[in-house]
Motif scaffolding. Sequence first.
Motif, PDB file in Angstrom:
ATOM      1  N   GLY A  42      43.890  54.449  20.234  1.00  0.00           N
ATOM      2  CA  GLY A  42      42.906  53.672  20.980  1.00  0.00           C
ATOM      3  C   GLY A  42      42.428  52.463  20.197  1.00  0.00           C
ATOM      4  N   LYS A  43      41.614  51.657  20.874  1.00  0.00           N
ATOM      5  CA  LYS A  43      41.135  50.409  20.261  1.00  0.00           C
ATOM      6  C   LYS A  43      40.266  50.687  19.026  1.00  0.00           C
ATOM      7  N   ASN A  44      39.459  51.735  19.093  1.00  0.00           N
ATOM      8  CA  ASN A  44      38.578  52.053  17.965  1.00  0.00           C
ATOM      9  C   ASN A  44      39.382  52.348  16.698  1.00  0.00           C
ATOM     10  N   MET A  45      40.370  53.213  16.849  1.00  0.00           N
ATOM     11  CA  MET A  45      41.158  53.611  15.683  1.00  0.00           C
ATOM     12  C   MET A  45      42.037  52.474  15.174  1.00  0.00           C
ATOM     13  N   LYS A  46      42.575  51.719  16.126  1.00  0.00           N
ATOM     14  CA  LYS A  46      43.402  50.571  15.747  1.00  0.00           C
ATOM     15  C   LYS A  46      42.572  49.584  14.920  1.00  0.00           C
ATOM     16  N   GLY A  47      41.346  49.348  15.386  1.00  0.00           N
ATOM     17  CA  GLY A  47      40.445  48.446  14.671  1.00  0.00           C
ATOM     18  C   GLY A  47      40.065  48.991  13.312  1.00  0.00           C
ATOM     19  N   MET A  48      39.833  50.307  13.264  1.00  0.00           N
ATOM     20  CA  MET A  48      39.438  50.928  11.990  1.00  0.00           C
ATOM     21  C   MET A  48      40.561  50.779  10.963  1.00  0.00           C
ATOM     22  N   ILE A  49      41.787  51.057  11.409  1.00  0.00           N
ATOM     23  CA  ILE A  49      42.941  50.958  10.497  1.00  0.00           C
ATOM     24  C   ILE A  49      43.177  49.498  10.095  1.00  0.00           C
ATOM     25  N   ALA A  50      43.154  48.605  11.098  1.00  0.00           N
ATOM     26  CA  ALA A  50      43.438  47.184  10.811  1.00  0.00           C
ATOM     27  C   ALA A  50      42.377  46.597   9.880  1.00  0.00           C
ATOM     28  N   GLY A  51      41.115  46.876  10.192  1.00  0.00           N
ATOM     29  CA  GLY A  51      40.016  46.315   9.389  1.00  0.00           C
ATOM     30  C   GLY A  51      40.062  46.805   7.953  1.00  0.00           C
ATOM     31  N   TYR A  52      40.172  48.118   7.795  1.00  0.00           N
ATOM     32  CA  TYR A  52      40.163  48.662   6.432  1.00  0.00           C
ATOM     33  C   TYR A  52      41.451  48.300   5.689  1.00  0.00           C
ATOM     34  N   GLY A  53      42.561  48.332   6.407  1.00  0.00           N
ATOM     35  CA  GLY A  53      43.834  47.972   5.792  1.00  0.00           C
ATOM     36  C   GLY A  53      43.835  46.539   5.286  1.00  0.00           C
ATOM     37  N   LEU A  54      43.269  45.666   6.082  1.00  0.00           N
ATOM     38  CA  LEU A  54      43.177  44.247   5.706  1.00  0.00           C
ATOM     39  C   LEU A  54      42.367  44.074   4.413  1.00  0.00           C
ATOM     40  N   TYR A  55      41.244  44.790   4.362  1.00  0.00           N
ATOM     41  CA  TYR A  55      40.379  44.688   3.183  1.00  0.00           C
ATOM     42  C   TYR A  55      41.068  45.276   1.954  1.00  0.00           C
ATOM     43  N   VAL A  56      41.698  46.438   2.131  1.00  0.00           N
ATOM     44  CA  VAL A  56      42.360  47.099   0.998  1.00  0.00           C
ATOM     45  C   VAL A  56      43.528  46.239   0.487  1.00  0.00           C
ATOM     46  N   ALA A  57      44.303  45.695   1.425  1.00  0.00           N
ATOM     47  CA  ALA A  57      45.461  44.877   1.017  1.00  0.00           C
ATOM     48  C   ALA A  57      44.998  43.624   0.268  1.00  0.00           C
ATOM     49  N   THR A  58      43.980  42.954   0.805  1.00  0.00           N
ATOM     50  CA  THR A  58      43.478  41.740   0.139  1.00  0.00           C
ATOM     51  C   THR A  58      42.910  42.084  -1.237  1.00  0.00           C
ATOM     52  N   SER A  59      42.128  43.165  -1.295  1.00  0.00           N
ATOM     53  CA  SER A  59      41.534  43.579  -2.578  1.00  0.00           C
ATOM     54  C   SER A  59      42.618  43.883  -3.595  1.00  0.00           C
ATOM     55  N   LEU A  60      43.651  44.575  -3.140  1.00  0.00           N
ATOM     56  CA  LEU A  60      44.742  44.956  -4.045  1.00  0.00           C
ATOM     57  C   LEU A  60      45.428  43.718  -4.636  1.00  0.00           C
ATOM     58  N   VAL A  61      45.716  42.765  -3.759  1.00  0.00           N
ATOM     59  CA  VAL A  61      46.396  41.536  -4.217  1.00  0.00           C
ATOM     60  C   VAL A  61      45.486  40.767  -5.188  1.00  0.00           C
ATOM     61  N   ILE A  62      44.221  40.628  -4.799  1.00  0.00           N
ATOM     62  CA  ILE A  62      43.276  39.859  -5.627  1.00  0.00           C
ATOM     63  C   ILE A  62      43.068  40.537  -6.989  1.00  0.00           C
ATOM     64  N   LEU A  63      42.901  41.876  -6.962  1.00  0.00           N
ATOM     65  CA  LEU A  63      42.670  42.598  -8.218  1.00  0.00           C
ATOM     66  C   LEU A  63      43.903  42.572  -9.122  1.00  0.00           C
ATOM     67  N   ALA A  64      45.077  42.628  -8.499  1.00  0.00           N
ATOM     68  CA  ALA A  64      46.314  42.571  -9.292  1.00  0.00           C
ATOM     69  C   ALA A  64      46.434  41.210  -9.982  1.00  0.00           C
ATOM     70  N   VAL A  65      46.119  40.157  -9.224  1.00  0.00           N
ATOM     71  CA  VAL A  65      46.195  38.799  -9.809  1.00  0.00           C
ATOM     72  C   VAL A  65      45.111  38.629 -10.873  1.00  0.00           C
ATOM     73  N   ARG A  66      43.910  39.170 -10.581  1.00  0.00           N
ATOM     74  CA  ARG A  66      42.798  39.070 -11.540  1.00  0.00           C
ATOM     75  C   ARG A  66      43.151  39.790 -12.846  1.00  0.00           C
ATOM     76  N   SER A  67      43.770  40.963 -12.680  1.00  0.00           N
ATOM     77  CA  SER A  67      44.151  41.750 -13.855  1.00  0.00           C
ATOM     78  C   SER A  67      45.207  41.014 -14.680  1.00  0.00           C
ATOM     79  N   TYR A  68      46.042  40.266 -14.005  1.00  0.00           N
ATOM     80  CA  TYR A  68      47.113  39.541 -14.692  1.00  0.00           C
ATOM     81  C   TYR A  68      46.600  38.226 -15.282  1.00  0.00           C
ATOM     82  N   ALA A  69      45.803  37.494 -14.476  1.00  0.00           N
ATOM     83  CA  ALA A  69      45.388  36.143 -14.903  1.00  0.00           C
ATOM     84  C   ALA A  69      44.162  36.152 -15.805  1.00  0.00           C
TER      85      ALA A  69
END
Lengths: 253, 192
Positions: A156-183
């Motif tokens: 449903g829309k609720n679950m799709k939104g929950m997955i998309a929203g949290y996934g987006l945040y986790v993916a962005t955080s992961l990329v940013i933290l990986a670059v931060r850890s490297y740079a």
Amino acid sequence: MLSWTIWSVGILLEALILFRGFQGKFVSRYPFFYAYSGCVLFVSVLTYFVYAQDSTSSGMWYWGAQLVSLISGYGILLEIFNHVLSPYPGAEKFARVTGFIVFGVIFCFALAYPLMRSQWSPAGTMVELERNLRTVQAIFICAVSCVISYYGIAIGKNMKGMIAGYGLYVATSLVILAVRSYAGVRFDEVWKVVQPLSYDISLIVWSVTLWSYQPNPVAERSIQLEADYETCVARTRSLMGGMRSSLGKVARP
Amino acid sequence: MIQLILFLFVGALLFSSIFFLSRRNPRTEGSSKVLVEARQALNSLQSGLLPPELVGRIFAREDFEYVANHTPKHVQEMFRKERKRIALAWVDQVRSEVVSLRRFHLGAARFYAKLKFKTEMTLAFDFAALLLTCRALRAFLYMRGPYAAPRMVQTTAAAAARLCDVSEKALAFLTPSPLSTFADRSAGTAQS
């Protein structure tokens, strides 16, 4: 100034989501998600005021807030698991075993990794800890998404939104933290803007998709197949065997 | 650097899985429509795609030899192109039916609490291999033309017969039994 604006917008959106959750009585339907939202709102408001009073001591508070957000974030994963996969015992079992395997691999890697590293810097520990925990979440969301897609589970829309929203945040955080850890620290200015901004985007996604209660479609099982899984597998295998041999023979010159 | 690439890869994987999940078309839920589709797929394979005479006709070299002996060059070329197009359409259709059968299996398997992870993984791999074979066959026919498999008529006939047996057992409950219909009618007549 930009950080303050992003932070303030985030707090307002979190409050809006919680308000709407209580107003629409969705809180009882998605308790782990709203517990996460409540925790994050509480910690955000607290950190906001601490930072306004004394910006020098905010570092410790920031990491505390991140840790609370990280741990309570696993509640969202639990919510996704409960709502999306529990009506499908087969798919749930598949996802659970996949999750255990992924966790085992990551756990072994986490044990072995410090032994392989030549140097260890305490300054980078918190960034690395958050990055590693986000990686676990990222892999788990990936695995659940794959299981949902593979078994053709309608959400449903609720679950799709929950997955998309949290996934987006986790993916962005992961990329940013990986670059931060490297740079290193020179990347701090970007990190301090992009990570809260991605969280605001996630909050917008949640505000829209959780505005009204839209549960997952219930799969009908009007026609009962054989109760035996082995029969199902044997039947599918047999079909595939016939088709494979016919295709192979067609291809043979 | 390798570590950074690894984490960026996981991040990209998550971005793409969310993208595909949000763009995914909601598939038919429930078992009834999927079962009917599976039945149609099997019917299509049994009576439409795999009968030896049809496969033999599509890939028959004699047809081309006849055309080559009795027609000018441009007609031969036209014939060859046309046969190739039909052969490719045949592989595409077989592939589509395999996908339909996979959907049927997954639609049923997701409800089984006793599902075995290893078995499911093996099946997933087998399905992927079969679909890949279809792709490879398509590429093979595309590159070498439809006349690269002269022994296919006999072998496909055997495969079609085997498929007939298995598919009848698999989805027999979707085909109304003539005997039971007759019995129902008789009972109705007796009661009236």
